[in-house]
Write a protein that holds these residues in place. Sequence first.
Motif, PDB file in Angstrom:
ATOM      1  N   PHE A  76       0.500  -6.026 -12.051  1.00  0.00           N
ATOM      2  CA  PHE A  76       0.244  -5.975 -10.620  1.00  0.00           C
ATOM      3  C   PHE A  76       0.919  -4.730 -10.047  1.00  0.00           C
ATOM      4  O   PHE A  76       1.840  -4.167 -10.653  1.00  0.00           O
ATOM      5  CB  PHE A  76       0.809  -7.217  -9.921  1.00  0.00           C
ATOM      6  CG  PHE A  76       0.044  -8.472 -10.195  1.00  0.00           C
ATOM      7  CD1 PHE A  76       0.215  -9.172 -11.383  1.00  0.00           C
ATOM      8  CD2 PHE A  76      -0.859  -8.978  -9.269  1.00  0.00           C
ATOM      9  CE1 PHE A  76      -0.506 -10.336 -11.651  1.00  0.00           C
ATOM     10  CE2 PHE A  76      -1.575 -10.137  -9.520  1.00  0.00           C
ATOM     11  CZ  PHE A  76      -1.390 -10.806 -10.714  1.00  0.00           C
ATOM     12  N   ARG A  77       0.476  -4.317  -8.861  1.00  0.00           N
ATOM     13  CA  ARG A  77       1.115  -3.208  -8.144  1.00  0.00           C
ATOM     14  C   ARG A  77       1.007  -3.489  -6.658  1.00  0.00           C
ATOM     15  O   ARG A  77       0.079  -4.173  -6.210  1.00  0.00           O
ATOM     16  CB  ARG A  77       0.441  -1.884  -8.502  1.00  0.00           C
ATOM     17  CG  ARG A  77      -1.015  -1.792  -8.065  1.00  0.00           C
ATOM     18  CD  ARG A  77      -1.692  -0.546  -8.642  1.00  0.00           C
ATOM     19  NE  ARG A  77      -3.058  -0.418  -8.149  1.00  0.00           N
ATOM     20  CZ  ARG A  77      -3.929   0.485  -8.608  1.00  0.00           C
ATOM     21  NH1 ARG A  77      -3.564   1.355  -9.558  1.00  0.00           N
ATOM     22  NH2 ARG A  77      -5.149   0.533  -8.102  1.00  0.00           N
ATOM     23  N   PRO A  78       1.935  -2.986  -5.858  1.00  0.00           N
ATOM     24  CA  PRO A  78       1.855  -3.177  -4.412  1.00  0.00           C
ATOM     25  C   PRO A  78       0.641  -2.445  -3.856  1.00  0.00           C
ATOM     26  O   PRO A  78       0.202  -1.439  -4.421  1.00  0.00           O
ATOM     27  CB  PRO A  78       3.146  -2.560  -3.885  1.00  0.00           C
ATOM     28  CG  PRO A  78       4.049  -2.494  -5.071  1.00  0.00           C
ATOM     29  CD  PRO A  78       3.158  -2.286  -6.246  1.00  0.00           C
ATOM     30  N   TYR A 109       4.580  -0.590 -11.020  1.00  0.00           N
ATOM     31  CA  TYR A 109       3.752  -1.536 -11.774  1.00  0.00           C
ATOM     32  C   TYR A 109       4.631  -2.652 -12.316  1.00  0.00           C
ATOM     33  O   TYR A 109       5.634  -2.403 -12.980  1.00  0.00           O
ATOM     34  CB  TYR A 109       3.017  -0.831 -12.908  1.00  0.00           C
ATOM     35  CG  TYR A 109       1.840  -0.030 -12.411  1.00  0.00           C
ATOM     36  CD1 TYR A 109       2.030   1.144 -11.701  1.00  0.00           C
ATOM     37  CD2 TYR A 109       0.540  -0.468 -12.624  1.00  0.00           C
ATOM     38  CE1 TYR A 109       0.958   1.866 -11.205  1.00  0.00           C
ATOM     39  CE2 TYR A 109      -0.547   0.244 -12.146  1.00  0.00           C
ATOM     40  CZ  TYR A 109      -0.325   1.413 -11.432  1.00  0.00           C
ATOM     41  OH  TYR A 109      -1.406   2.121 -10.944  1.00  0.00           O
ATOM     42  N   TYR A 110       4.233  -3.885 -11.991  1.00  0.00           N
ATOM     43  CA  TYR A 110       4.998  -5.061 -12.383  1.00  0.00           C
ATOM     44  C   TYR A 110       4.245  -5.840 -13.458  1.00  0.00           C
ATOM     45  O   TYR A 110       3.042  -6.086 -13.332  1.00  0.00           O
ATOM     46  CB  TYR A 110       5.223  -5.976 -11.187  1.00  0.00           C
ATOM     47  CG  TYR A 110       6.087  -5.385 -10.107  1.00  0.00           C
ATOM     48  CD1 TYR A 110       5.519  -4.698  -9.040  1.00  0.00           C
ATOM     49  CD2 TYR A 110       7.470  -5.520 -10.146  1.00  0.00           C
ATOM     50  CE1 TYR A 110       6.305  -4.154  -8.046  1.00  0.00           C
ATOM     51  CE2 TYR A 110       8.276  -4.982  -9.152  1.00  0.00           C
ATOM     52  CZ  TYR A 110       7.684  -4.298  -8.107  1.00  0.00           C
ATOM     53  OH  TYR A 110       8.476  -3.762  -7.124  1.00  0.00           O
ATOM     54  N   CYS A 111       4.962  -6.252 -14.467  1.00  0.00           N
ATOM     55  CA  CYS A 111       4.452  -7.148 -15.482  1.00  0.00           C
ATOM     56  C   CYS A 111       4.753  -8.577 -15.047  1.00  0.00           C
ATOM     57  O   CYS A 111       5.824  -8.836 -14.480  1.00  0.00           O
ATOM     58  CB  CYS A 111       5.122  -6.844 -16.815  1.00  0.00           C
ATOM     59  SG  CYS A 111       4.666  -7.914 -18.184  1.00  0.00           S
ATOM     60  N   ALA A 112       3.819  -9.480 -15.302  1.00  0.00           N
ATOM     61  CA  ALA A 112       4.000 -10.869 -14.905  1.00  0.00           C
ATOM     62  C   ALA A 112       3.457 -11.790 -15.979  1.00  0.00           C
ATOM     63  O   ALA A 112       2.555 -11.414 -16.740  1.00  0.00           O
ATOM     64  CB  ALA A 112       3.286 -11.129 -13.574  1.00  0.00           C
ATOM     65  N   ALA A 113       4.003 -13.001 -16.022  1.00  0.00           N
ATOM     66  CA  ALA A 113       3.567 -13.982 -17.009  1.00  0.00           C
ATOM     67  C   ALA A 113       3.406 -15.345 -16.348  1.00  0.00           C
ATOM     68  O   ALA A 113       4.119 -15.673 -15.406  1.00  0.00           O
ATOM     69  CB  ALA A 113       4.575 -14.084 -18.151  1.00  0.00           C
TER      70      ALA A 113
END
Length: 123
Positions: free
Chosen positions: A36-38, A93-97
């Motif tokens: 994801f990204r803002p 850039y964010y990693c998410a689970a």
Amino acid sequence: VQLVESGGGVVQAGGSLKLSCVASGRTYRIYRLGWFRPAPGKEREFVAAISRNFGTAIYADSVRDRFTISGDNAENTVFLQMMSLKPEDTAVYYCAATDKNIGATYSNTYEFWGQGTQVTVSS
């Protein structure tokens, strides 16, 4: 579950970067990993996601055909290969689970988040 991103940096428009995200802890819980990204008006905008078991990938329209998400289950790592980068791709850039098999494109589906990695695309 802990997530640690790497690979961000500064690149000229048209260039490429490859982001990595390593998961640790109770990784057996993870059903899907995403990036994801803002974005203006949104807390975090969906970029891409991949399910661990079947490798099914989903992309935002804005990055389809330019970005590729892939995973290495043995290393508990997910990658985001970004090509033909544009200045508007500049973001953290964010990693998410998540352990859920629904809502892949919604940030509030994801329980676990990394700290983010900065990507800057210069024109």
